[in-house]
Design an enzyme around this catalytic site. Structure first.
Site: not given
Ligand code: SDX
Length: 431
Positions: A267, A308, A366
């Site tokens: 997050h 996201h 971010d």
């Molecule tokens: C913020 O919610 C908000 O509005 C948040 C925010 C705000 O202003 O409040 O926008 C701020 O938190 C932005 C996000 C910052 N976080 C990151 O950058 C950390 C990296 N991103 C991830 O951890 C992830 O993308 C999330 C947590 C942001 C979202 O996770 P989800 O929606 O639960 O997605 P998921 O984990 O189910 O992923 C879906 C697929 C998966 O692969 P499969 O199981 O389908 O094969 O996408 C892959 C994941 O493995 N994946 C990634 C990835 N993010 C998702 N693979 C590699 N790198 C990534 N960053």
């Protein structure tokens, strides 16, 4: 059977029930399932709440497919171009852009709440010298409920407004002090002759031995960062604030819970994690190795700043921030240019890779915000603190809205129980 409804049929026994569909101003309608368990004896299952609306809200609207973000109906691009943080905070809190009189009155109120209780200042001396500023902020904001007793009746709208003003006004002071403590620097009193962001930069970087000169370029960049991070509907930290507040807990403790949730690297902690990732990659030639790690299901490594829950298109904030990076690095010392180059190269490679395209993993806010903060000389462990300061406007606005919402009740999700079936206790002598 009304047309604005769905019928759910339990195929196991033919039982069925009709549920109203609730229509939004814009965006996806929702099924009102409040009577689901009563009618059909069923729960819904939605870990992470991917398809679950926890509330009705007038504050922020996100269209993840189109990359749209509105604060009270105003596009983030227009607010980023023309507004400032306190004007945006007023908009989020009160629902309209302030008139000239309202704006200057609000700025005056916030200015008069920026100091913290002298007893609260003692807390900073109690933390270990290398405590993470987020740890300090969680503790000190929670402790505010031990000092501001006169505004804790959450059923009194005036008390709620005073608490909201206090939180918005004092976060920069607490944030700056969380940083100064680690470097043994004096905790400077806020200055009412400076505006909100100038005052924060002063408390962060000024030294008593010389006059502090406000850097208008840095203030302009921080203005953007604050506006873009002010609110984002029901994200994890805002949902934490709402859930904590639903029990009637005081606003300071609830915002402290929100700060704790924001700290996670999935997050708000991502901006700090992005810079650490870019520094670890260092050489753009190393990027493919990290992309492969991010794609490897046996490796829990993820590219920080990508993906996201809502945006399955470019995060509109990332687009704005990316341009600001270009502009800022043009005019400031570009020692961060290599970091920015690595970021742009990583973005290019990732967005040509099927794994990222198939999963709609675009850069989020971010991904680039950390480069601006780094260019402004903000210490890395303060990046999420900046995010928390900015998001305070959203947290208090969502809290105020929730406290007025007659449909809101204590948050108490159900579960699917997968534990042991009922069984009798066996005496130790028999085990
Ligand atoms: C913020 O919610 C908000 O509005 C948040 C925010 C705000 O202003 O409040 O926008 C701020 O938190 C932005 C996000 C910052 N976080 C990151 O950058 C950390 C990296 N991103 C991830 O951890 C992830 O993308 C999330 C947590 C942001 C979202 O996770 P989800 O929606 O639960 O997605 P998921 O984990 O189910 O992923 C879906 C697929 C998966 O692969 P499969 O199981 O389908 O094969 O996408 C892959 C994941 O493995 N994946 C990634 C990835 N993010 C998702 N693979 C590699 N790198 C990534 N960053």
């Amino acid at each position: 059977m009304s047309k604005n409804s769905v019928t759910i049929v339990d195929n196991r026994n033919g039982n069925q029930a009709e549920f109203d569909i609730l229509d939004p101003t814009i965006g996806s309608p929702a099924i009102d399932i409040r009577k689901l368990h009563g009618e059909l004896g069923l729960f819904t299952y939605d870990p992470g709440f991917q398809a679950t609306a926890s509330c009705k809200s007038d504050i922020t609207y996100i269209d993840g497919d189109k990359g749209i973000l509105l604060y009270r109906g105003y596009p983030i691009e227009q607010l980023a171009a023309h507004s400032n943080y306190l004007e945006t905070s007023f908009l989020l809190m009160y629902g309209h852009l302030p008139s000239n009189v309202e704006y200057h009155e609000f700025v005056g109120i916030i200015k008069r709440h920026t100091m913290v209780h002298e007893g609260l200042k003692q807390f900073f001396n109690g933390f270990h010298h290398d405590a993470h500023p987020m740890a300090i902020m969680v503790g000190v904001v929670g402790a505010m409920s031990a000092f501001y007793h006169d505004s804790l009746d959450i059923n009194n709208p005036r008390h709620r407004e005073i608490s909201a003003h206090r939180l918005l006004a004092k976060m920069p002071t607490i944030a700056a002090y969380s940083h100064r403590r680690a470097y043994g620097l004096p905790l400077l009193y806020p200055r009412n002759d400076l505006d909100f962001i100038e005052n924060f930069m002063y408390m962060m970087f000024a030294v008593p031995s010389e006059e502090y000169k406000v850097d208008p370029i840095a203030v302009q960049a921080m203005r953007l960062i604050f506006i873009l991070h002010a609110d984002h509907e029901q994200n994890a930290s805002t949902s934490t604030v709402r859930l904590a507040s639903s029990s009637g807990a005081n606003p300071f403790a609830c915002i402290s819970a929100g700060i704790a949730s924001l700290w996670g690297p999935a997050h708000g902690g991502a901006n700090e994690a992005v810079i650490r990732m870019l520094e670890e990659i260092k050489d753009p030639d190393e990027i493919p190795k990290y992309i492969e790690r991010a794609k490897d299901k046996n490796d829990d490594y993820r590219l920080m700043g990508f993906g996201h829950r809502i945006y399955k298109n470019y995060d509109p904030r990332a687009k704005i921030i990316r341009q600001a990076c270009y502009d800022l690095l043009e005019i400031m010392d570009n020692s961060n240019q290599p970091l920015f180059n690595t970021a742009k190269q990583l973005e290019k490679i990732a967005l040509e890779d099927d794994y990222f395209l198939e999963r709609n993993l675009y850069p989020n806010v971010d991904f680039y915000s950390g480069i601006i903060l780094r260019a402004l000389g903000i210490p890395l462990n303060m990046f999420t603190v900046i995010f928390a300061m900015a998001r305070t406007a959203g947290w208090i606005s969502q809290w105020l809205e929730m406290m007025e919402d007659k449909e809101q009740r204590i948050g108490r999700p159900r579960q699917i129980y997968t534990g042991a079936a009922p069984r009798d206790f066996v005496d130790l002598s028999k085990r």
